[in-house]
Write a protein that holds these residues in place. Sequence first.
Motif, PDB file in Angstrom:
ATOM      1  N   MET A   1      73.400  49.882  23.982  1.00 44.52           N
ATOM      2  CA  MET A   1      72.294  49.504  24.710  1.00 44.52           C
ATOM      3  C   MET A   1      71.713  50.759  25.330  1.00 44.52           C
ATOM      4  SD  MET A   1      71.804  47.093  27.886  1.00 44.52           S
ATOM      5  CE  MET A   1      72.487  48.322  29.197  1.00 44.52           C
ATOM      6  N   ASN A   2      70.588  50.947  25.073  1.00 38.60           N
ATOM      7  CA  ASN A   2      69.623  51.890  25.698  1.00 38.60           C
ATOM      8  C   ASN A   2      69.081  51.769  27.161  1.00 38.60           C
ATOM      9  OD1 ASN A   2      70.070  53.526  23.395  1.00 38.60           O
ATOM     10  ND2 ASN A   2      68.165  53.051  22.641  1.00 38.60           N
ATOM     11  N   THR A   3      68.855  52.742  28.160  1.00 39.38           N
ATOM     12  CA  THR A   3      68.395  52.651  29.175  1.00 39.38           C
ATOM     13  C   THR A   3      67.088  53.495  29.388  1.00 39.38           C
ATOM     14  OG1 THR A   3      68.848  52.401  31.740  1.00 39.38           O
ATOM     15  CG2 THR A   3      69.908  53.989  30.378  1.00 39.38           C
ATOM     16  N   PRO A   4      66.279  52.918  30.070  1.00 42.65           N
ATOM     17  CA  PRO A   4      65.012  53.802  30.457  1.00 42.65           C
ATOM     18  C   PRO A   4      65.447  55.076  31.095  1.00 42.65           C
ATOM     19  CG  PRO A   4      64.356  51.563  31.102  1.00 42.65           C
ATOM     20  CD  PRO A   4      65.761  51.821  30.510  1.00 42.65           C
ATOM     21  N   ASN A   5      64.890  56.280  30.692  1.00 43.70           N
ATOM     22  CA  ASN A   5      64.953  57.298  31.582  1.00 43.70           C
ATOM     23  C   ASN A   5      65.018  57.175  33.120  1.00 43.70           C
ATOM     24  OD1 ASN A   5      64.280  60.057  33.231  1.00 43.70           O
ATOM     25  ND2 ASN A   5      63.964  61.037  31.093  1.00 43.70           N
ATOM     26  N   TRP A   6      66.225  57.280  33.826  1.00 43.29           N
ATOM     27  CA  TRP A   6      66.066  56.601  35.244  1.00 43.29           C
ATOM     28  C   TRP A   6      64.975  57.490  36.155  1.00 43.29           C
ATOM     29  CZ3 TRP A   6      72.097  57.423  36.164  1.00 43.29           C
ATOM     30  CH2 TRP A   6      72.554  56.477  35.244  1.00 43.29           C
ATOM     31  N   ILE A   7      64.861  58.597  35.909  1.00 42.01           N
ATOM     32  CA  ILE A   7      63.978  59.497  36.854  1.00 42.01           C
ATOM     33  C   ILE A   7      62.441  59.152  36.480  1.00 42.01           C
ATOM     34  CG2 ILE A   7      63.321  61.949  37.385  1.00 42.01           C
ATOM     35  CD1 ILE A   7      66.186  62.740  36.220  1.00 42.01           C
ATOM     36  N   LEU A   8      62.339  59.074  35.159  1.00 41.11           N
ATOM     37  CA  LEU A   8      60.739  58.521  34.951  1.00 41.11           C
ATOM     38  C   LEU A   8      60.506  57.260  35.254  1.00 41.11           C
ATOM     39  CD1 LEU A   8      60.302  60.615  31.427  1.00 41.11           C
ATOM     40  CD2 LEU A   8      59.891  61.510  33.870  1.00 41.11           C
ATOM     41  N   GLN A   9      61.338  56.647  34.830  1.00 39.58           N
ATOM     42  CA  GLN A   9      61.241  54.925  35.340  1.00 39.58           C
ATOM     43  C   GLN A   9      60.788  54.793  36.745  1.00 39.58           C
ATOM     44  OE1 GLN A   9      60.147  52.868  33.237  1.00 39.58           O
ATOM     45  NE2 GLN A   9      61.316  50.684  33.593  1.00 39.58           N
ATOM     46  N   TRP A 135      67.521  56.774  27.505  1.00 36.24           N
ATOM     47  CA  TRP A 135      68.802  57.141  27.330  1.00 36.24           C
ATOM     48  C   TRP A 135      69.850  56.463  26.886  1.00 36.24           C
ATOM     49  CZ3 TRP A 135      69.302  59.010  33.375  1.00 36.24           C
ATOM     50  CH2 TRP A 135      68.488  60.290  33.361  1.00 36.24           C
ATOM     51  N   GLU A 136      70.363  56.947  25.736  1.00 35.91           N
ATOM     52  CA  GLU A 136      71.487  56.120  25.076  1.00 35.91           C
ATOM     53  C   GLU A 136      72.640  55.969  26.160  1.00 35.91           C
ATOM     54  OE1 GLU A 136      72.567  58.059  21.528  1.00 35.91           O
ATOM     55  OE2 GLU A 136      70.676  57.633  20.400  1.00 35.91           O
ATOM     56  N   GLU A 137      73.302  54.853  25.944  1.00 35.87           N
ATOM     57  CA  GLU A 137      74.473  54.387  26.802  1.00 35.87           C
ATOM     58  C   GLU A 137      75.655  55.403  26.830  1.00 35.87           C
ATOM     59  OE1 GLU A 137      76.967  50.387  27.912  1.00 35.87           O
ATOM     60  OE2 GLU A 137      75.909  50.336  26.002  1.00 35.87           O
ATOM     61  N   ASP A 138      75.813  55.998  25.486  1.00 37.12           N
ATOM     62  CA  ASP A 138      76.889  56.848  25.641  1.00 37.12           C
ATOM     63  C   ASP A 138      76.604  58.078  25.568  1.00 37.12           C
ATOM     64  OD1 ASP A 138      75.450  57.126  23.229  1.00 37.12           O
ATOM     65  OD2 ASP A 138      77.117  56.891  21.762  1.00 37.12           O
ATOM     66  N   GLY A 155      88.309  68.148  32.292  1.00 36.69           N
ATOM     67  CA  GLY A 155      86.782  68.006  32.288  1.00 36.69           C
ATOM     68  C   GLY A 155      86.320  66.565  31.813  1.00 36.69           C
ATOM     69  N   VAL A 156      86.159  65.575  32.764  1.00 34.66           N
ATOM     70  CA  VAL A 156      85.769  64.346  32.579  1.00 34.66           C
ATOM     71  C   VAL A 156      84.496  64.039  32.262  1.00 34.66           C
ATOM     72  CG1 VAL A 156      86.092  61.922  33.559  1.00 34.66           C
ATOM     73  CG2 VAL A 156      87.669  63.623  34.355  1.00 34.66           C
ATOM     74  N   ARG A 157      84.158  63.396  31.114  1.00 31.19           N
ATOM     75  CA  ARG A 157      82.776  62.973  30.590  1.00 31.19           C
ATOM     76  C   ARG A 157      82.310  61.600  31.251  1.00 31.19           C
ATOM     77  NH1 ARG A 157      83.000  61.650  24.539  1.00 31.19           N
ATOM     78  NH2 ARG A 157      81.007  60.967  25.167  1.00 31.19           N
ATOM     79  N   GLN A 158      81.280  61.636  31.647  1.00 30.47           N
ATOM     80  CA  GLN A 158      80.631  60.466  32.368  1.00 30.47           C
ATOM     81  C   GLN A 158      79.320  60.192  31.735  1.00 30.47           C
ATOM     82  OE1 GLN A 158      80.835  62.591  36.057  1.00 30.47           O
ATOM     83  NE2 GLN A 158      82.539  61.707  36.983  1.00 30.47           N
ATOM     84  N   THR A 159      79.296  59.175  31.255  1.00 28.22           N
ATOM     85  CA  THR A 159      78.132  58.885  30.399  1.00 28.22           C
ATOM     86  C   THR A 159      77.070  57.789  31.291  1.00 28.22           C
ATOM     87  OG1 THR A 159      78.875  56.397  29.883  1.00 28.22           O
ATOM     88  CG2 THR A 159      79.548  58.552  28.382  1.00 28.22           C
ATOM     89  N   ALA A 160      75.622  57.978  30.591  1.00 30.29           N
ATOM     90  CA  ALA A 160      74.863  57.098  31.202  1.00 30.29           C
ATOM     91  C   ALA A 160      75.410  55.718  31.493  1.00 30.29           C
ATOM     92  CB  ALA A 160      73.534  56.843  30.503  1.00 30.29           C
ATOM     93  N   GLY A 161      76.072  55.083  30.678  1.00 29.23           N
ATOM     94  CA  GLY A 161      76.483  53.730  30.724  1.00 29.23           C
ATOM     95  C   GLY A 161      77.712  53.561  31.888  1.00 29.23           C
ATOM     96  N   ASN A 162      78.494  54.618  31.906  1.00 26.89           N
ATOM     97  CA  ASN A 162      79.539  54.795  32.978  1.00 26.89           C
ATOM     98  C   ASN A 162      78.876  54.641  34.548  1.00 26.89           C
ATOM     99  OD1 ASN A 162      81.454  57.245  31.383  1.00 26.89           O
ATOM    100  ND2 ASN A 162      81.557  54.822  31.209  1.00 26.89           N
ATOM    101  N   LEU A 164      75.653  53.821  35.138  1.00 25.12           N
ATOM    102  CA  LEU A 164      74.685  52.631  35.427  1.00 25.12           C
ATOM    103  C   LEU A 164      75.712  51.485  35.712  1.00 25.12           C
ATOM    104  CD1 LEU A 164      72.030  51.152  35.150  1.00 25.12           C
ATOM    105  CD2 LEU A 164      72.461  50.774  32.776  1.00 25.12           C
ATOM    106  N   SER A 165      76.727  51.287  35.034  1.00 27.86           N
ATOM    107  CA  SER A 165      77.510  50.113  35.251  1.00 27.86           C
ATOM    108  C   SER A 165      78.188  50.229  36.682  1.00 27.86           C
ATOM    109  CB  SER A 165      78.544  49.862  34.156  1.00 27.86           C
ATOM    110  OG  SER A 165      79.453  50.995  34.210  1.00 27.86           O
TER     111      SER A 165
END
Length: 479
Positions: A1-9, A135-138, A155-162, A164-165
């Motif tokens: 699932m994609n999410t709108p660019n948070w800053i622009l939205q 922004w793609e969820e992953d 080094g821990v990766r944190q995604t847009a989905g991480n 957002l949830s």
Amino acid sequence: MNTPNWILQRARLTPERVAISWGEEQWTFREVAERSMDIARKMRGTGLREGDRVALLTSGGPETVFLIHGGLLAGFELVMLNIRLTEAELAYQIKDSGAEAVFTDDLLLDRAPDSTAVSRLLAGEGTDFEPAALWEEDRTLTIMYTSGTTGFPKGVRQTAGNHLSSAVASVLNMGLQEGDVWLCAMPLFHISGFSILCRSLIYGMTVRLQTKFDAEASAKEIAEGSVTTMSAVSAQLVRVLDILESQNQKASGNFRQILAGGGPVPSPYIRRAEALGIQILQTYGMTETSSQTATLAAEDALRKTGSSGKPLFFNRIRIDGAERPGDEGEILISGPHVTPGYVGRFGDRPAQEDGWLHTGDIGRVDEEGFLYVLDRRSDLIISGGENIYPAEIEQVLAGHPAIAEAGVAGVEDERWGQVPAAFIVARKDVTAEELEAYCRERLAPYKVPKYYRFVGELPRNASNKLLRRELRDKFELQE
């Protein structure tokens, strides 16, 4: 699932709502987006491309917010560097992350000699580009380093989905009211601080920034009601309570809650807070879970003393090997907030096994589903909210020519909760002062042992594993 660019939205939805407040200044979401987009163009003007990994070493405040949002608009994966680390520690993380560039506050340039000063970046030429609308969820937004039990930071990766949830689960638990203002006194390079910025964009909520924690200012804002929520660790909470009590003040009716992390809040603190009209919500989370995994509701704080509460809506927690409520074991976590993996040295290590993150923390879940964390990652030291791994300090001490063996354990401290104590088996004469100077050259100040004890041998089990709990007991007996 994609999410709108948070800053622009967010800038489109509530352009004139205040996004950031700092001192006497404030910026709307539209202004934040415009400032950040200007920085994004200048970042891309240096030759960096979408998808590049870029490290930030900044002290905090609004300029750091603009820099972070600029990096996200430019499409970078942001490596968030802790300003309290030494030059050697920072060099390791920059190299391990594979960062293409490092942007650094002018006053911190000596800590990262090969980086670009923020002032130079801002004076540069920009390049026009179209930021991603979705922004793609992953998509990896951030990379934050957390020490591993081997002593090497991960080094821990944190995604847009991480992110957002995590933000959505938090608001489902805490609620959102018109006029909410979150007091952010936590470092923005920590997940505790960064997650507040994410919530601001997703909720449309104002963030009241402190460049660094100011107990007097925090108490004043809570009493006046200019903020409604605050994140804090126990050491910060106590200082705020002390000030309110000394000034015979209570929290304004506008102030709703303090989200408390970094270990359980003792019952006396909760009672003091309640007497001042402050609700305490204790949480359990980590860098790998993009902030909260479980939170204890204020109404259960005294009934379930020592508990971190129940999992937030999207999350699951179980105790490895537990057959019945109350059985102790490793805490396992599952949910959309859990990191998909690591970078660098640990890039090939899976973050999850069969969909579960093995935290290394020992805990239990009672018959009502409340989590109790019994030992944070077994030997983890939590000092003023900072996580300190004994193995990292032991590794540094072991490099000293006068030391045969070294063991480190956390001991109680009235101000910081815990501080590291070092137990030394020496091969030749050496003083505590020499060891402290040696450590200060190689470790961040909060990691430097506060006590040095010289012993004949270190306690070990049959497998030759160091027994740090026995070190703690030994320290208490010697006091």
